[in-house]
Design an enzyme around this catalytic site. Structure first.
Site, PDB file in Angstrom:
ATOM      1  N   ASN A  55       7.232   2.754  -7.548  1.00  0.00           N
ATOM      2  CA  ASN A  55       6.754   3.880  -6.743  1.00  0.00           C
ATOM      3  C   ASN A  55       6.433   3.374  -5.351  1.00  0.00           C
ATOM      4  OD1 ASN A  55       5.793   6.305  -5.872  1.00  0.00           O
ATOM      5  ND2 ASN A  55       3.879   6.226  -6.990  1.00  0.00           N
ATOM      6  N   SER A  65       3.419   5.064 -11.966  1.00  0.00           N
ATOM      7  CA  SER A  65       3.582   5.437 -10.564  1.00  0.00           C
ATOM      8  C   SER A  65       4.756   6.389 -10.404  1.00  0.00           C
ATOM      9  CB  SER A  65       3.805   4.180  -9.708  1.00  0.00           C
ATOM     10  OG  SER A  65       2.692   3.324  -9.800  1.00  0.00           O
ATOM     11  N   GLY A  66       4.512   7.466  -9.701  1.00  0.00           N
ATOM     12  CA  GLY A  66       5.560   8.452  -9.468  1.00  0.00           C
ATOM     13  C   GLY A  66       5.659   9.532 -10.510  1.00  0.00           C
ATOM     14  N   THR A  74      -1.287  12.440  -9.039  1.00  0.00           N
ATOM     15  CA  THR A  74      -2.060  12.980  -7.917  1.00  0.00           C
ATOM     16  C   THR A  74      -1.857  14.477  -7.777  1.00  0.00           C
ATOM     17  OG1 THR A  74      -1.847  10.852  -6.784  1.00  0.00           O
ATOM     18  CG2 THR A  74      -2.513  12.732  -5.458  1.00  0.00           C
ATOM     19  N   GLU A 116       1.632  -0.770 -17.248  1.00  0.00           N
ATOM     20  CA  GLU A 116       2.695  -1.382 -16.452  1.00  0.00           C
ATOM     21  C   GLU A 116       3.274  -2.568 -17.198  1.00  0.00           C
ATOM     22  OE1 GLU A 116       1.302  -2.354 -12.568  1.00  0.00           O
ATOM     23  OE2 GLU A 116       1.132  -0.254 -11.928  1.00  0.00           O
ATOM     24  N   GLY A 168      -1.203   3.951 -14.729  1.00  0.00           N
ATOM     25  CA  GLY A 168      -0.828   3.870 -16.134  1.00  0.00           C
ATOM     26  C   GLY A 168      -0.409   2.460 -16.530  1.00  0.00           C
ATOM     27  N   SER A 183       2.042   4.070  -4.668  1.00  0.00           N
ATOM     28  CA  SER A 183       1.276   3.908  -5.903  1.00  0.00           C
ATOM     29  C   SER A 183      -0.193   3.682  -5.575  1.00  0.00           C
ATOM     30  CB  SER A 183       1.820   2.724  -6.699  1.00  0.00           C
ATOM     31  OG  SER A 183       1.019   2.478  -7.833  1.00  0.00           O
ATOM     32  N   SER A 184      -1.060   4.402  -6.284  1.00  0.00           N
ATOM     33  CA  SER A 184      -2.501   4.208  -6.117  1.00  0.00           C
ATOM     34  C   SER A 184      -2.905   2.918  -6.812  1.00  0.00           C
ATOM     35  CB  SER A 184      -3.266   5.392  -6.720  1.00  0.00           C
ATOM     36  OG  SER A 184      -2.929   6.592  -6.081  1.00  0.00           O
TER      37      SER A 184
END
Length: 1499
Positions: A209, A158-159, A163, A439, A437, A212-213
């Site tokens: 993040n 995340s981050g 995207t 984690e 990704g 985060s998606s």
């Protein structure tokens, strides 16, 4: 990852550090396996020999673009390379075909402009700098060329920028295969417009993040057979449904829940919401609000995005009604009911939320309560209702919330796909996968377990791809690779998802038993996998377990595994929501089939695994490409690179796994020339004797005693550790060489110091001796000077006494002589003054008398001339009135023309007679005047003689005083003679005055008659013009009358009186040409076999003209014959003045067909010259405005005898005037109508089009050559030693000479076709601008081009171009100035000692035209491949970086690439100014038309 190597003292190595991950240093001491290393940070450590890695000291300071080219492919080398590139804003790096993207946390718009996309279009992967555009282009090209669907997998935590990378990929794919959408928005825009909606319902705050998606997004860009985008679709996978009910601190639930709580007051009241802290699904975490994020603004933005996507207002209200109902469901708590194992809402608050949820879902309140607290079991005989205890009711509540949210999210995705527009018949697709990704947190629950399972599956796919790429590389180089073993992570996947016996299967089994807890589930895991190498039980943990993933060990806490995995599909929930009166809610839960009506167990883990399988099935049918996104720091700030954080992400992203796979084979690969250049010093004799590079490499490696290496077709493949051994030997050789060099240098310096000391002693002695000699000489000089001073002083005193005596004597003599002279002078002045006074008095009296006579004569003349002028003015006014009356009718005009013509002839005869009489009179006057003047001169001479005689007499007698005695006779005689002379003079003056008056009167009369003649001439011209217009009007009226009569006859049903049938209708002439009908004798009779009409003849004439000029008919006196012929024909046919004509359209169609799809520059140049000349003729000829405007501004040139006579009076004839008159006779001003003006605009457009076609043809021809001119040919060290630099000198001349040959060829074509000079200059200017843009952009995009040798290569080519510009200076114009960017950049590359150059020197002296971004790019990419010198200093780099940071908000200032200007660089006025009207005076029309009787007017 690499085999241990044997370092020596002085070797540069990497050592592991707990804080910085890796530190570089130098080996200072070796004690067995213990090695002491002095780090560059000053820290001194002792490490084991197996824990150090070699460092490549010759690696470029700016890093390498492809990390497979690193000399040592290991963790510290990869980390250092990424950091070096990140420091210079190079955020993209390749690892083979894998792109690593480091998030800069700042805007870098220069990397993503349309110019950058154009640069990457068609470029092979690795040819230009790493970029997502390169990956997208490779995928697109592979899809088009091989017909295989592609996929691009974007991963990262995340981050990390997944995207943004996905947006860039879609943007480039839309650029390559974009289609014009009917609704005005491209597919890429539609997909991006859906992002805010999906982010609101699918994104949440996590530990790392804020946005985060929490789902995987696979965007399918669909293409047709031609490679054009035909549709798109968004597939979502693995939505984290458990987050709806369980949230860990400090994370948040999905954004939409917080947005609806911050909605406007009316919406909050409508949904009966309050503070988000009061809702159970939100207050499980203390994090409610986010810094920098306004939920109220996000709510409005989401609403707006829904409008754009196409979700109606009613649907939006229904969506947020469902979201609000989920929040209310979460606040329903249960207590034990009156019956055993039953439950009811706990309190009034729970009843309120129950009623509100039922109201929002538009369902029955009692039915909602029953669906949560009861279950209906259907048997064969009866239906049994079972009550649920409070704990089971909570699970039922959470299951309802999760299924509602999941169905809502699926509906949004389906709605977005419908709006985007899918193509079910698409041929290929390119999928872009954006998924979370790997984690690993302090607390890892069921969500991290599922996410890491996904990454394990994708990593297996990734490993297979990397291994496949390795195999392809080995096959390409034709080396043996069969023994290389591939190790994947299948054992981990079996541990998790194998059925039966996998962790997910055991979890589902535990969820199916009501009595199971997380502890029993953990114990089951411990018993099942106690001997599994990938599964371990942490110490002091009762229910945790650890899995050894590819990215590292992750410990999972099983507390909520069972609750988060349960995903009941409850029939009561289905029936409840399907019966809702809200159509939106009912559609989310359509009726179930009979087989699925019973409640069946379903787990999120199993569902997750099924979606993962479907995703991989799609990926396995495509050719994958990978982008790994890296977050450099957790502060989300630019300029910070945390080594530990990045290293962990590299491991999680599989980059280290890919490196491990590479290290299993041949991690070090060097081209033959690079290998020989680096290690040639180990065995120099190999380079001297052998010219074959592969053989030389093999001998060198054999001499070094290495085994296991492979020699490919273009590279040397080394096993792990062999590069370090070679570097160690190279370092030893360099050390010995350095010692020898130091010894020689020290000897040279000592010798130089001794010689300098000896020279200094000699110089000191010489200085001392010189000082003593100068002192002795100074004493002698002073003694001699004293003697000279005494002598000169005595001489001066004696000369002074003599001079004073001499001056006194002269002064006395001068005074005496002056007194005598002044007396004599005074007497003479008095005598002369008396004589002068007498003469002035007589002159005054004579002049006074003359002035009176002259004044009287002038007064009389003025009065008479005024009378005559008034009479003439009266006559002229009367004539003007008569002239106005002459315009009433044709017959009167003709009579007046005849009368004026007769008058002109009469005036001419009178003027001729008058001139002859005047000449005779003037001759008489001149002869008499000469006689009088002769007499006057004789008299004057006698008078002078008498005065001289009188003067002599007066001088003889001493004039002491006046003598009273006067000779009366002599005085009378002189007086009489004076009187006679005065009379003669006065008579002569009178005659002269009369002659002058007559001459003046004659000149005045001549001027008046000349004015009358000119006025008459202008009147004749005006009358002729008026007559011509009247004739045209009469002919028009007659033609209209004939046509109307014919139409009347045709409209009668019966035959005519003569018995002939009516003739066909005569069409109006389109081009407006007016002709008299042939039947003028009898307007009522028409013959069916009459001659062709004038309109038909006109059309045939146009066809004849087009047929003639369509072919190349050449030039006449340097001007195009076709253009001149077309102009003369259109002028004669009066097409310019007609309101409607087809001639212009036919000509434009002919020109368009002549140049369509034409690649022949000679043919295009011919038409460019013709159209330019025709446009010039129209520019000079066509005038706009009312009738008579042109005539008033520029009267027509008269060709009559009297007109030419009048012109001769105005100015003397000369050649320039004659040429101008001839040119004006060729170009006649006309009043243009709309068709003519439109024709002129179309010609201007064709000039621009043909110019652009020639320019594009030249650019296309030069593009291939320019790509060869930007990079010098690579020459190995061995080749240089064998053949010197002959190849390097000859190769520039080949490519650059080809460019010059192309320019010369086009210039010759332009000159042969007489293209206007301004167009040739503009063409060369744009061509040189194109060369400048291509060379400069390639220099900035390719690191291998920013070298010293390459700068010399390009500089030599630019010198050739400069020489060519000097040779054709007239045609090249200012073209050389267009190369200023590449000239300054190349000039910077070839200067020595760049590290001594300051920033001000670069900006103001070396490269003033280049921007800071361009200079920064060149300075960071530069490397010296010849002398291994450094680039500019770090102070200069820091200054540039600071300026770039200040200007980062300006998008334009960040663009370092140049734009190729394809606009039209000239105007029509510039073309017109480059030509002259007189040039067309001697042009001859087409010979083919001169023989045609219909084109007689061309003669």
């Amino acid at each position: 990852m690499v085999a241990a190597f044997n370092p020596a003292v002085g070797s540069h190595v990497w050592v592991e550090d707990p804080d910085e991950a890796w530190l570089d240093g130098e080996v200072v001491e070796i004690n067995g396996d213990q090695i002491k290393v002095l780090c560059t940070s000053g820290k001194q450590v002792v490490v084991n020999a197996s824990n150090i890695y070699p460092k490549d000291v010759e690696a470029p300071a700016s890093g390498v673009e492809d990390m497979t080219r690193l000399a040592y492919l290991h963790e510290p080398g990869v980390l250092q390379n990424l950091q070096s590139r990140y420091d210079i804003n190079e955020i993209y790096t390749y690892t083979g075909s894998i792109l690593i993207a480091v998030n800069p946390f700042r805007r870098l718009p220069h990397l993503y402009s349309s110019h950058m996309m154009a640069e990457y279009k068609g470029a092979s992967l690795g040819e230009l700098s790493p970029h997502p555009f390169a990956v997208a282009d490779a995928a697109y090209r592979q899809m088009v060329n091989e017909g295989v669907s592609q996929s691009i997998l974007v991963s990262g935590e995340s981050g990390a920028g997944k995207t943004e990378s996905t947006k860039l990929l879609m943007r480039y794919l839309a650029y390559m295969g974009g289609r014009a959408a009917a609704e005005g928005r491209s597919v890429e825009q539609k997909v991006l417009e859906s992002n805010p909606v999906l982010e609101a319902f699918g994104n949440a705050k996590t530990v790392r993040n804020n946005n985060s998606s929490r789902f995987g997004k696979f965007v399918e860009i669909q293409f047709d057979e031609s490679g054009r985008i035909s549709g798109a679709a968004i597939r979502t996978y693995l939505l984290e449904r458990s987050r709806v009910c369980q949230v860990s601190d400090p994370e948040r639930n999905y954004h939409c829940f917080y947005m609806i709580c911050a909605a406007p007051e009316e919406d909050v009241k409508k949904f009966k919401l309050g503070d988000p802290k009061t809702y159970h699904y939100l207050n499980q975490s203390k994090c409610i609000a986010l810094d920098g994020m306004n939920d109220a603004e996000e709510y409005h933005a989401t609403r707006k995005a829904m409008d754009v996507v196409g979700i109606s207002t009613e649907e939006q209200d229904a969506i947020f009604r469902v979201v609000a109902s989920i929040l209310h469901l979460g606040n329903i708590e249960f207590a034990k009911g009156t019956e055993i194992d039953s439950s009811i809402p706990r309190d009034e608050k729970s009843w309120f939320h129950l009623r509100t949820a039922a109201e929002l879902l538009m369902c029955d309140e009692k039915s909602l309560e029953d669906s949560l607290c009861k279950r209906i079991m259907v048997t064969r005989d009866e239906t049994i209702t079972k009550t649920l205890d409070p704990e089971a009711a909570l699970l039922s509540r959470d299951a309802l919330a999760k299924i509602m949210y999941s169905r809502l999210f699926d509906w949004l995705v389906e709605k977005i796909n419908t709006q985007i527009g899918q193509d079910p018949d698409s041929k290929y697709l390119i999928g872009v996968l954006d998924i979370y990704g790997f984690e690993s947190f302090k607390t890892n629950s069921f969500e991290q377990f599922c996410i890491n399972l996904t990454n394990e599956k994708l990593q297996q796919h990734f490993n297979q791809h990397v291994f496949k790429m390795e195999q392809e590389e080995y096959k390409k180089e034709e080396i043996n690779w069969s023994y290389i073993e591939f190790v994947d992570n299948q054992d981990i996947l079996d541990l998790i998802e194998k059925k039966p016996g996998g962790i997910i299967a055991l979890l589902d089994e535990a969820c199916m038993f009501p009595r199971s807890t997380h502890e029993t589930f953990a114990q089951k895991l411990y018993q099942t996998y106690k001997n599994h190498k990938r599964f371990t039980k942490p110490k002091l943990a009762r229910s945790d377990f650890t899995i050894c993933h590819y990215a590292g060990d992750v410990t999972y806490q099983t507390e909520f595994f069972l609750d988060k995995n349960k995903d009941y599909v409850i029939a009561e929930h289905q029936a409840l929501l399907n019966a809702s009166t809200c159509s939106f809610v009912a559609n989310l839960f359509p009726p179930l089939s009979d087989d699925s009506k019973q409640s069946k167990f379903s787990s999120i883990g199993t569902r997750f695994k099924q979606q993962l399988v479907s995703l991989l099935e799609i990926l396995n049918t495509t050719e994958p490409h990978y982008i790994r996104c890296i977050k450099p720091n957790n502060l989300l700030k630019p300029g910070i690179f945390e080594n530990q954080n990045v290293l962990q992400q590299l491991r999680c992203g599989g980059v280290m796994e890919a490196i491990r796979i590479s290290c299993a084979g041949y991690p070090t690969r060097k081209h033959f020339d690079e290998f020989l250049n680096r290690f040639g010093i180990i065995a120099p004799q190999v380079l001297d004797k052998n010219s074959d590079e592969p053989a030389a490499c093999k001998k060198l490696l054999d001499k070094a005693g290495l085994e296991g290496y492979q020699i490919g077709k273009s590279k040397v493949f080394l096993r792990a550790g062999q590069m370090a051994d070679l570097d160690t030997r190279r370092t030893e050789i360099l050390g010995r060489s350095a010692s020898i060099i130091q010894r020689k240098v020290r000897s040279y310096l000592a010798q130089k110091a001794f010689i300098q000391l000896r020279i200094s002693a000699t110089q000191i002695q010489a200085v001392c001796r010189g000082y003593l000699a100068r002192s002795i000489y100074e004493g002698m000089r002073r003694e001699s000077a004293a003697l000279k001073i005494q002598r000169d002083l005595r001489k001066f005193l004696a000369r002074k006494a003599y001079t004073e005596l001499f001056s006194a004597t002269i002064s006395i003599q001068a005074g005496m002589r002056g007194m005598v002279s002044r007396k004599e002078l005074s007497f003479r002045r008095q005598t002369k003054a008396a004589t002068l006074i007498q003469s002035r008095c007589r002159v005054y009296l004579a002049r006074l008398h003359y002035r009176k006579l002259k004044k009287a004569a002038i007064t009389t003349q003025c009065a008479w001339r005024g009378k005559v002028a008034r009479k003439e003015l009266k006559n002229l006014k009367m004539a003007a009135r008569e002239t106005g009356a002459l315009q009433e009718a044709k017959n009167k005009l003709e009579k007046q023309v005849e009368e004026l013509t007769w008058r002109l002839q009469l005036e001419k005869r009178m003027r001729t007679d008058l001139e002859e009489a005047k000449k005779q009179e003037n001759a008489k006057y001149e002869s008499s005047l000469e006689e009088i003047q002769n007499k006057f001169k004789e008299t004057e001479a006698l008078l002078v003689k008498e005065r001289e005689a009188a003067k002599k007499v007066s001088e003889v007698l001493p004039i002491i005083k006046e003598v009273p005695v006067v000779d009366q006779e002599l005085m009378e005689k002189l007086t009489n003679e004076n009187e006679k002379l005065k009379g003669m003079v006065s008579s002569l003056e009178v005659k002269i005055d009369e002659t002058a008056k007559e001459l003046q009167e004659t000149s005045r009369i001549s001027q008046d008659r000349l004015k009358q003649a000119l006025a008459a001439e202008s009147k004749v011209a005006k009358l002729k013009t008026a007559m011509q217009r009247l004739e045209e009007k009469i002919s028009d009226m007659e033609a209209e009358k004939q046509i109307m009569l014919q139409q009347t006859i045709l409209n009668t049903p019966a035959k005519t009186v003569t018995g002939h049938p009516p003739t066909a209708t005569i069409k109006n002439l389109e081009n407006g040409h007016r002709t008299n009908l042939e039947n003028q004798s009898n307007e009522a009779e028409f013959d069916g076999n009459a001659a062709r009409s004038a309109a038909e003849r006109q059309l045939e004439n146009v066809d004849t003209l087009i047929k003639c000029v369509k072919e190349n008919i050449g030039f006449s006196n340097g001007k195009p014959i076709a253009a001149f012929t077309i102009y003369k024909c259109l002028l004669h046919w009066k097409c310019f003045e007609s309101e409607k004509t087809s001639a212009f359209d036919r000509l434009i169609e002919m020109i368009g067909s002549a140049i369509e799809n034409e690649d022949d520059n000679a043919h295009l140049a011919y038409w460019l010259t013709n159209i330019s000349a025709l446009l010039f003729l129209l520019q000079k000829s066509l005038k706009t405005g009312g009738t008579g405007t042109t005539a008033s501004k520029k009267p027509p040139i008269t060709t009559s005898l009297f007109g030419r006579m009048a012109l001769s009076f105005r100015s003397s004839p000369n050649l320039a005037a004659a040429a101008e008159a001839a040119a004006l006779a060729v170009i006649r001003p006309v009043e243009a109508k709309y068709p003519a003006l439109l024709f002129k605009q179309q010609l201007a457009a064709y000039v621009e089009k043909i110019f652009g076609m020639i320019r594009d043809n030249l650019k296309k021809e030069l593009s291939a050559l320019i790509s060869l001119c930007i990079q010098a040919p690579r020459i190995s060290k061995g080749g240089m030693q064998r053949s010197g630099r002959s190849v390097g000198k000859d190769s520039p001349a080949i490519h650059w000479q080809s460019i010059i040959d192309g320019l010369n060829s086009l210039l010759a074509i332009m000159k042969e076709n007489y293209v206007p000079l301004v167009l040739i200059q503009k063409l060369h200017t744009q061509t040189f601008s194109f060369i400048n843009v291509q060379l400069f952009n390639s220099l900035l995009l390719r690191k291998e081009c920013c070298t010293f040798s390459n700068g010399e290569f390009v500089k030599s080519g630019l010198a050739e171009l400069e020489l060519w510009c000097g040779q054709v200076n007239e045609y090249a114009g200012p073209s050389w100035e267009e190369l200023k960017h590449i000239r300054q950049a190349v000039g910077f590359l070839v200067i020595h000692q760049k590290y001594r150059v300051s920033y001000d020197d670069i900006v103001h002296d070396l490269c003033p035209i280049l921007s800071v971004q361009q200079l920064y790019r060149i300075c960071t990419l530069y490397w010296d491949d010849c002398y291994n010198t450094r680039s500019v200093s770090q102070e200069v780099i820091s200054s540039m970086r600071a300026l770039m940071t200040e200007e980062s908000n300006d998008a334009d200032s960040n663009s370092f690439l140049l734009d190729d200007n394809s606009s039209i660089p000239f105007s029509i006025d510039e073309i017109s100014n480059s030509m002259h009207e007189k040039d067309f005076a001697s042009v001859k029309p087409a010979k083919e038309l001169l023989e045609n009787p219909d084109f007689v007017f061309l003669h």
